[in-house]
Design a protein around this motif. Structure first.
Motif, PDB file in Angstrom:
ATOM      1  N   UNK A 227      -1.706   4.431   6.856  1.00  0.00           N
ATOM      2  CA  UNK A 227      -0.442   3.799   6.460  1.00  0.00           C
ATOM      3  C   UNK A 227       0.182   4.356   5.190  1.00  0.00           C
ATOM      4  N   UNK A 228      -0.604   4.795   4.251  1.00  0.00           N
ATOM      5  CA  UNK A 228      -0.041   5.264   2.986  1.00  0.00           C
ATOM      6  C   UNK A 228       0.568   6.661   3.065  1.00  0.00           C
ATOM      7  N   UNK A 229       0.292   7.358   4.190  1.00  0.00           N
ATOM      8  CA  UNK A 229       0.794   8.718   4.339  1.00  0.00           C
ATOM      9  C   UNK A 229       1.899   8.835   5.384  1.00  0.00           C
ATOM     10  N   UNK A 230       2.336   7.708   5.945  1.00  0.00           N
ATOM     11  CA  UNK A 230       3.403   7.751   6.945  1.00  0.00           C
ATOM     12  C   UNK A 230       4.693   7.204   6.333  1.00  0.00           C
ATOM     13  N   UNK A 232       7.968   4.976   5.776  1.00  0.00           N
ATOM     14  CA  UNK A 232       8.540   5.434   4.505  1.00  0.00           C
ATOM     15  C   UNK A 232       7.558   5.339   3.340  1.00  0.00           C
ATOM     16  N   UNK A 233       6.320   4.923   3.621  1.00  0.00           N
ATOM     17  CA  UNK A 233       5.362   4.671   2.541  1.00  0.00           C
ATOM     18  C   UNK A 233       5.047   5.925   1.733  1.00  0.00           C
ATOM     19  N   UNK A 234       4.905   7.064   2.428  1.00  0.00           N
ATOM     20  CA  UNK A 234       4.526   8.280   1.710  1.00  0.00           C
ATOM     21  C   UNK A 234       5.529   8.618   0.619  1.00  0.00           C
ATOM     22  N   UNK A 235       6.801   8.574   0.935  1.00  0.00           N
ATOM     23  CA  UNK A 235       7.823   8.931  -0.057  1.00  0.00           C
ATOM     24  C   UNK A 235       7.786   7.993  -1.255  1.00  0.00           C
ATOM     25  N   UNK A 236       7.588   6.701  -1.011  1.00  0.00           N
ATOM     26  CA  UNK A 236       7.527   5.735  -2.106  1.00  0.00           C
ATOM     27  C   UNK A 236       6.296   5.972  -2.971  1.00  0.00           C
ATOM     28  N   UNK A 237       5.170   6.281  -2.336  1.00  0.00           N
ATOM     29  CA  UNK A 237       3.949   6.548  -3.099  1.00  0.00           C
ATOM     30  C   UNK A 237       4.066   7.832  -3.905  1.00  0.00           C
ATOM     31  N   UNK A 238       4.661   8.843  -3.305  1.00  0.00           N
ATOM     32  CA  UNK A 238       4.842  10.107  -4.016  1.00  0.00           C
ATOM     33  C   UNK A 238       5.722   9.922  -5.251  1.00  0.00           C
ATOM     34  N   UNK A 239       6.783   9.151  -5.120  1.00  0.00           N
ATOM     35  CA  UNK A 239       7.678   8.929  -6.260  1.00  0.00           C
ATOM     36  C   UNK A 239       6.947   8.236  -7.396  1.00  0.00           C
ATOM     37  N   UNK A 240       6.139   7.234  -7.075  1.00  0.00           N
ATOM     38  CA  UNK A 240       5.394   6.507  -8.113  1.00  0.00           C
ATOM     39  C   UNK A 240       4.387   7.422  -8.796  1.00  0.00           C
ATOM     40  N   UNK A 241       3.654   8.184  -7.996  1.00  0.00           N
ATOM     41  CA  UNK A 241       2.609   9.038  -8.557  1.00  0.00           C
ATOM     42  C   UNK A 241       3.205  10.213  -9.328  1.00  0.00           C
ATOM     43  N   UNK A 309       0.472  -1.069  -6.658  1.00  0.00           N
ATOM     44  CA  UNK A 309       1.704  -0.277  -6.543  1.00  0.00           C
ATOM     45  C   UNK A 309       1.817   0.433  -5.199  1.00  0.00           C
ATOM     46  N   UNK A 310       0.677   0.729  -4.568  1.00  0.00           N
ATOM     47  CA  UNK A 310       0.707   1.571  -3.366  1.00  0.00           C
ATOM     48  C   UNK A 310       1.437   0.886  -2.221  1.00  0.00           C
ATOM     49  N   UNK A 311       2.232   1.645  -1.519  1.00  0.00           N
ATOM     50  CA  UNK A 311       2.932   1.173  -0.328  1.00  0.00           C
ATOM     51  C   UNK A 311       2.043   1.457   0.880  1.00  0.00           C
ATOM     52  N   UNK A 312       1.731   0.408   1.654  1.00  0.00           N
ATOM     53  CA  UNK A 312       0.873   0.560   2.820  1.00  0.00           C
ATOM     54  C   UNK A 312      -0.568   0.222   2.506  1.00  0.00           C
ATOM     55  N   UNK A 313      -1.292  -0.223   3.521  1.00  0.00           N
ATOM     56  CA  UNK A 313      -2.708  -0.540   3.367  1.00  0.00           C
ATOM     57  C   UNK A 313      -3.508   0.758   3.273  1.00  0.00           C
ATOM     58  N   UNK A 314      -4.707   0.671   2.737  1.00  0.00           N
ATOM     59  CA  UNK A 314      -5.513   1.872   2.558  1.00  0.00           C
ATOM     60  C   UNK A 314      -6.087   2.395   3.862  1.00  0.00           C
ATOM     61  N   UNK A 315      -6.179   1.554   4.878  1.00  0.00           N
ATOM     62  CA  UNK A 315      -6.606   1.946   6.214  1.00  0.00           C
ATOM     63  C   UNK A 315      -5.688   1.305   7.240  1.00  0.00           C
ATOM     64  N   UNK A 316      -5.604   1.910   8.421  1.00  0.00           N
ATOM     65  CA  UNK A 316      -4.989   1.223   9.547  1.00  0.00           C
ATOM     66  C   UNK A 316      -5.961   0.155  10.037  1.00  0.00           C
ATOM     67  N   UNK A 317      -5.500  -0.708  10.920  1.00  0.00           N
ATOM     68  CA  UNK A 317      -6.386  -1.746  11.450  1.00  0.00           C
ATOM     69  C   UNK A 317      -7.597  -1.128  12.133  1.00  0.00           C
ATOM     70  N   UNK A 318      -7.396  -0.048  12.860  1.00  0.00           N
ATOM     71  CA  UNK A 318      -8.513   0.616  13.532  1.00  0.00           C
ATOM     72  C   UNK A 318      -9.472   1.226  12.509  1.00  0.00           C
ATOM     73  N   UNK A 319      -8.937   1.858  11.466  1.00  0.00           N
ATOM     74  CA  UNK A 319      -9.772   2.484  10.450  1.00  0.00           C
ATOM     75  C   UNK A 319     -10.533   1.460   9.610  1.00  0.00           C
ATOM     76  N   UNK A 320     -10.030   0.237   9.561  1.00  0.00           N
ATOM     77  CA  UNK A 320     -10.639  -0.808   8.741  1.00  0.00           C
ATOM     78  C   UNK A 320     -11.879  -1.421   9.379  1.00  0.00           C
TER      79      UNK A 320
END
Length: 327
Positions: A227-230, A232-241, A309-320
């Motif tokens: 989720x954090x790399x897809x 619109x989350x990736x763009x938001x995370x990149x801007x913060x970092x 601050x991170x946009x999106x969960x650290x894992x998808x439901x399957x990965x969790x």
């Protein structure tokens, strides 16, 4: 490199360890010679705590490390794991016969008679953790492992296992963008004298220079569906970092070194294990253990990358699946 104890009564190791998941091709094609060069660079930097698992490339990571040890014979502290049964569908097994069989296979690949640390990679929910701790205690008594650890578990699980036989280390994801261990796991480890081993302390490549870009990821890279790399989350995370990246540059630090310094600053029992198969990437970490953050530094980091601050969960439901949730 400065050194830290690997849990109460454990060996002293470099304050920064090495995660060897990528040696197995988990993030794209890999070559043995590049992995060997990375291990050379790790030793030269004083990184002597190496972390692998039976499923990293279905034994490839362990085999590479075993070949390196056979050729060079360095004195390193090794950790490996079992408990995840590859699928599909993926399942989890903490039964004694399974753990023993997987440990035997790992030792053969590592060319070792024992490992210093053996983790339950994921907890099998239906099996009492006390039973698993008893299995690990028997492996210790037999000299096959020096100590055992747990991965991605809740504070209550840690305390229950430790009451049966002391846990040496707990490994959970922990970084500036993943703070859940602050909600009980770190305290449990500190209370009990357990090392907290932080995996993915560089946010799976986001806290590097340059940051990882999903567009350049290999087709089989599981981060492509994280989720954090897809968008619109990736763009938001990149801007913060990027704000943190600019701040670190202003201090004369690499982004990776600043991020690792933050993890190291969280407690004397915390040992981050960033992962790479590249000697060049490893060079970006060097000096992180010598960075002493000030109160002003901590405040500035908190303002740039506050908890959550991170946009999106650290894992998808399957990965969790099989990650213990407790909050």
């Amino acid at each position: 490199m400065r050194r830290r104890p690997l849990g109460k009564g454990g060996p002293m190791v470099g304050a920064i360890g090495l995660g060897a998941m990528s040696f197995g091709g988990m993030f794209g094609p890999t070559r043995d010679d590049a992995s060997m060069a990375c291990l050379d660079a790790a030793l030269a930097a004083g990184i002597d705590f190496w972390d692998t698992a039976n499923i990293y490339g279905m034994g490839v990571s362990e085999r590479v490390i075993g070949d390196y040890l056979a050729a060079h014979g360095p004195d390193v502290v090794l950790a490996t794991k079992s408990g995840i049964v590859p699928g599909p569908p993926r399942s989890f097994n903490n039964a004694e016969d399974y753990i023993r069989a997987e440990l035997d296979a790992s030792l053969k690949r590592l060319r070792r008679d024992k490992v210093e640390l053996y983790y339950v990679h994921r907890r099998e929910a239906a099996r009492p953790i006390e039973e698993v701790a008893e299995t690990m205690a028997r492996l210790i008594e037999e000299g096959l492992i020096d100590a055992y650890g747990l991965s991605e578990v809740a504070p209550a699980t840690i305390r229950r296992a430790h009451a049966v036989h002391p846990v040496r280390a707990v490994q959970n994801e922990y970084s500036l963008w993943t703070r859940q261990p602050d909600l009980g796991v770190l305290r449990a480890c500190t209370d009990l004298g357990i090392a907290f081993v932080a995996f993915s302390p560089l946010a799976r490549g986001m806290l590097g220079d340059p940051p990882v870009d999903p567009a350049g990821m290999h087709d089989g890279d599981w981060r492509r569906t994280n989720p954090r790399f897809v968008a619109p989350n990736y763009a938001a995370n990149l801007a913060a970092i990027n704000g943190f990246r600019d701040w670190a540059r202003g201090k004369g630090w690499t982004t990776a070194a600043a991020a690792l310094a933050w993890v190291l600053d969280r407690g004397p029992n915390v040992i981050p294990i960033p992962g790479t198969r590249s000697a060049a990437h490893l060079a970006d970490w060097l000096g992180a253990d010598a960075i002493a953050l000030t109160d002003a530094d901590r405040a500035e980091i908190d303002a740039l990358l506050p908890p959550g601050f991170a946009h999106g969960d650290r894992y998808s439901d399957e990965q969790m699946t099989a990650v213990e949730r407790y909050c």
